[in-house]
Design a protein around this motif. Structure first.
Motif, PDB file in Angstrom:
ATOM      1  N   GLU A 300       0.911  -1.034  -0.163  1.00 31.60           N
ATOM      2  CA  GLU A 300      -0.153   0.095  -0.003  1.00 31.60           C
ATOM      3  C   GLU A 300       0.595   1.302  -0.008  1.00 31.60           C
ATOM      4  N   ARG A 301       0.386   2.253  -1.021  1.00 31.03           N
ATOM      5  CA  ARG A 301       1.317   3.293  -0.983  1.00 31.03           C
ATOM      6  C   ARG A 301       0.506   4.469  -0.354  1.00 31.03           C
ATOM      7  N   THR A 302      -0.899   4.570  -0.667  1.00 34.59           N
ATOM      8  CA  THR A 302      -1.682   5.547  -0.271  1.00 34.59           C
ATOM      9  C   THR A 302      -3.074   5.141  -0.247  1.00 34.59           C
ATOM     10  N   ARG A 303      -3.896   6.263   0.451  1.00 35.52           N
ATOM     11  CA  ARG A 303      -5.427   6.086   0.494  1.00 35.52           C
ATOM     12  C   ARG A 303      -6.043   7.400   0.124  1.00 35.52           C
ATOM     13  N   ALA A 304      -7.252   7.350  -0.619  1.00 34.61           N
ATOM     14  CA  ALA A 304      -8.123   8.399  -0.735  1.00 34.61           C
ATOM     15  C   ALA A 304      -9.495   8.189  -1.154  1.00 34.61           C
ATOM     16  N   SER A 305     -10.326   9.090  -0.992  1.00 36.44           N
ATOM     17  CA  SER A 305     -11.759   8.760  -1.084  1.00 36.44           C
ATOM     18  C   SER A 305     -12.072   8.641  -2.704  1.00 36.44           C
ATOM     19  N   HIS A 306     -13.289   8.100  -3.098  1.00 33.27           N
ATOM     20  CA  HIS A 306     -13.477   8.106  -4.497  1.00 33.27           C
ATOM     21  C   HIS A 306     -13.732   9.219  -5.113  1.00 33.27           C
ATOM     22  N   GLU A 307     -14.159  10.414  -4.299  1.00 29.67           N
ATOM     23  CA  GLU A 307     -14.059  11.911  -4.917  1.00 29.67           C
ATOM     24  C   GLU A 307     -12.597  12.248  -5.417  1.00 29.67           C
ATOM     25  N   GLU A 308     -11.726  12.021  -4.387  1.00 35.32           N
ATOM     26  CA  GLU A 308     -10.339  12.412  -4.677  1.00 35.32           C
ATOM     27  C   GLU A 308      -9.637  11.634  -5.841  1.00 35.32           C
ATOM     28  N   TRP A 309      -9.860  10.383  -5.869  1.00 32.62           N
ATOM     29  CA  TRP A 309      -9.504   9.766  -6.840  1.00 32.62           C
ATOM     30  C   TRP A 309     -10.074   9.996  -8.463  1.00 32.62           C
ATOM     31  N   SER A 310     -11.293  10.543  -8.317  1.00 29.97           N
ATOM     32  CA  SER A 310     -11.970  10.986  -9.665  1.00 29.97           C
ATOM     33  C   SER A 310     -11.914  12.330  -9.805  1.00 29.97           C
ATOM     34  N   GLY A 311     -11.436  13.209  -8.984  1.00 28.49           N
ATOM     35  CA  GLY A 311     -11.428  14.716  -9.196  1.00 28.49           C
ATOM     36  C   GLY A 311     -10.749  15.028 -10.348  1.00 28.49           C
ATOM     37  N   ASN A 312     -10.645  16.167 -10.895  1.00 30.87           N
ATOM     38  CA  ASN A 312      -9.879  16.682 -12.204  1.00 30.87           C
ATOM     39  C   ASN A 312      -8.358  16.637 -11.660  1.00 30.87           C
TER      40      ASN A 312
END
Length: 404
Positions: A300-312
């Motif tokens: 594992e390198r990082t975690r983020a929400s689905h909104e962050e992954w799909s943001g511009n």
């Protein structure tokens, strides 16, 4: 002191990398020679400039020989030892010629700038003589590197204003000569090296000698100037099924699968990242709500929400196996250059090769024993500079926990 031949200095199989005496194109690999003052010798300690150029070479064979010498000038004065500056000048030219370079970087001007306006004419004359001495015996591509800004570090160090005015005059000479001779030109001052005014991470240790941060920024500036078309960024944008939303930058993807709650692919990068120059971004649109973990090769390198992954902007990847490989490459470059420095410039060379060799000259036979050690490091560098495939997995944490 007699002229030390290249056979004595660097018998590390240079000829295998040079097909003929014509300069190879910039993207064709070859032998790169660095000559200059403390700007280049200081990179022995950090390896940043050489590492950036090595990474930019991709899979092509390339060999570096750093002949930087602290205190040196275009006249070759610091290399004179117990001889005249003329002999130091000639020794430098002979060594460069014997290395049969395909590319040469020339970095002078900082030391000479302390001579002020009165020294400009001599600097230009000696610079032209240096370039003539190179072009007489080699068709290598030549790039001039202009000195950094004298950094303002505050008391008790002197105010650099007056010296910076002198430095700009010397840069102007370098720029004009480069234009007249159709040479490459890298202006470290124009790149802001020495002018960052970042008190936490200054570019220099004393105003004129680069720090680790300064070398990192200078390396990025050199690489960008020499390889303007190189794709050094890494940008991947996919939808939930793994379909590309835009052309992928800096890498080639394969084995792509996705179902809205997980995306998996294998990436083989174009080149290793260059610190201070490369940015890495991953964006995946349409993921189901939740927190997503990015694993690369199972780690594992990082975690983020689905909104962050799909943001511009997607998610910036600050670390990974590629950045770790780039750092391993830099360490290998540093190790090689340490060996090469002692090979080229043994501290007791006066006793080994000079006028006192009658006392310890029998030990000169030990100097070539550095050669296989240097060759081992060169092989390691060649291996480390080549990008490797890595498996990326973006998995919803809730699903992963349920599977556990």
């Amino acid at each position: 002191m007699p002229l030390i031949t290249i056979a004595m200095l660097v018998g590390v199989g240079l000829g295998t990398l040079v097909q003929d005496e014509k300069a190879a194109p910039r993207d064709g690999g070859g032998v790169v020679v660095l000559i200059g003052d403390a700007l280049l010798e200081g990179d022995y300690a950090f390896g940043s400039i050489e590492t950036a150029l090595t990474a930019a070479s991709g899979n092509r064979p390339i060999l570096f020989r750093n002949l930087g010498w602290t205190g040196d000038t275009v006249k070759g004065e610091a290399r004179a030892a117990f001889e005249t500056a003329k002999e130091g000048f000639e020794r430098r030219a002979a060594l460069v010629s014997e290395l049969k370079p395909t590319e040469i970087f020339v970095a002078y001007g900082m030391n000479e700038s302390f001579g002020g306006v009165e020294g400009l004419e001599a600097f230009e004359r000696d610079l032209r003589a240096l370039l003539d001495s190179i072009t007489e015996k080699t068709n290598a591509r030549i790039t001039l590197i202009a000195p950094i800004v004298h950094e303002r570090l505050g008391s008790p160090l002197p105010d650099p204003g007056e010296h910076n005015a002198e430095l700009e005059r010397y840069r102007s000479v370098l720029r004009r000569v480069a234009e007249e001779r159709t040479l490459g030109f890298v202006d470290l001052a124009a790149a802001g090296i020495g002018a960052s005014e970042n008190s936490s991470f200054p570019d220099t240790t004393d105003g004129i000698h680069l720090s680790q941060e300064g070398y990192r920024r200078a390396a990025a500036a050199v690489a960008k100037a020499i390889h303007p078309g190189l794709s050094i960024d890494w940008d991947v944008a996919l939808d939930r099924s793994g379909k590309a939303l835009q052309p992928t930058v800096g890498t080639t993807l394969s084995q792509i699968v996705g179902d809205g709650r997980a995306v998996r692919f294998v990436a083989l990068d174009t080149s290793l990242p260059i610190p201070g120059l490369s940015a890495r971004r991953l964006r995946v649109n349409g993921l189901e709500p939740g927190t997503y973990s990015l694993k690369i090769d199972g780690k594992e390198r990082t975690r983020a929400s689905h909104e962050e992954w799909s943001g511009n902007a997607g998610v910036r990847l600050e670390s990974g196996p590629e950045t770790e490989q780039a750092e391993a490459l830099r360490e290998a470059v540093r190790a090689k250059n340490t060996l090469l420095f002692h090979r080229l410039r043994p501290q007791n060379q006066t006793y080994l090769f000079g006028f006192r060799k009658h006392e310890q000259g029998q030990n000169a036979q030990e100097i070539p024993q550095f050669d296989p050690l240097v060759a081992e490091r060169e092989a390691e560098i060649d291996r480390l500079k080549r990008p490797r495939p890595h498996t990326y997995e973006l998995i919803r944490v809730e699903d992963a926990n349920r599977d556990d």
